[in-house]
Design an enzyme around this catalytic site. Sequence first.
Site, mmCIF file in Angstrom:
data_model
loop_
_atom_site.group_PDB
_atom_site.id
_atom_site.type_symbol
_atom_site.label_atom_id
_atom_site.label_comp_id
_atom_site.label_asym_id
_atom_site.label_seq_id
_atom_site.Cartn_x
_atom_site.Cartn_y
_atom_site.Cartn_z
ATOM 1 C CB CYS A 1 -4.515 -2.256 7.138
ATOM 2 S SG CYS A 1 -3.200 -1.385 6.250
ATOM 3 C CB CYS B 1 0.746 2.260 11.894
ATOM 4 S SG CYS B 1 1.717 0.890 11.236
ATOM 5 N NE ARG C 1 -1.144 -2.756 2.410
ATOM 6 C CZ ARG C 1 -0.483 -3.908 2.578
ATOM 7 N NH1 ARG C 1 -0.371 -4.763 1.573
ATOM 8 N NH2 ARG C 1 0.090 -4.209 3.722
ATOM 9 C CB THR D 1 3.070 4.000 6.952
ATOM 10 O OG1 THR D 1 1.821 4.291 6.298
ATOM 11 C CG2 THR D 1 2.960 2.681 7.707
ATOM 12 C CE LYS E 1 4.392 -3.412 7.348
ATOM 13 N NZ LYS E 1 3.178 -4.235 7.452
ATOM 14 C CB THR F 1 -1.637 2.220 5.109
ATOM 15 O OG1 THR F 1 -0.763 2.669 6.139
ATOM 16 C CG2 THR F 1 -1.108 2.699 3.764
#
Length: 228
Positions: free
Chosen positions: A84, A195, A49, A126, A166, A86
């Site tokens: 999510c 986030c 994304r 992000t 991550k 984003t």
Amino acid sequence: MGKILGIIGGLGPLATADFYKHIVGKTEAGCDQEHIETLIYSNCRIPKRVEYILGESDENPSPVLCETAKVLEKAGAEVLAMPCITAHFFYDDIKKSVGIEVINAIEVTSRLLRDRDISCVGILATKGTLRGGFLQKALSEFDISCVAPDDEYQEILDEIIFKKIKKGISVCPNDIKDIEENLTAQGAQRIIIACTDVSTIGLDKEFPNIYTDMMSLLEDECIRICKD
């Protein structure tokens, strides 16, 4: 009967697992049968994304996100949630692709902040979420202004998200302290965790007077809508 919840997952997988674990933990249930019936599609094929939003990739995540939503709808989901923030950049496309409710985590958060008379928030997100502008726009519609970390602190945050969380590397609340102070110095009354990967750190539990976690609010909304 409650509604069947569908979770658009894989954004990333750890955040999806964490999201569902929290829903189970928060649900008032005396036995298995009193929990929310849930379908999870952890679709790890969804293109990146952030890179798309920043113009660094031509691979549009929207068609795969919409396909994921349709699979969940066809499987019996009656309301969808997407852990999510984003990916909420593509919310309108997803909503149009299905005939069931898609909970908007940004609207849920904005309403709560407005009701608590918060007029300025700091954003932990992000770079893609920030540059996409959709979060700031939605908050502004509730008369809430936003401040973002200065460039050097945003770089630190992105490194924490993409090179640590991550990859399964442990992160503690103290790793965010300098970013928190930077946002507070800019006038933030609260800091919103925008986030899902940052949500896994548990900042809102460690410092409930400073942080508001959008995923925690989304979990609560899923329970409110889907529970008997």
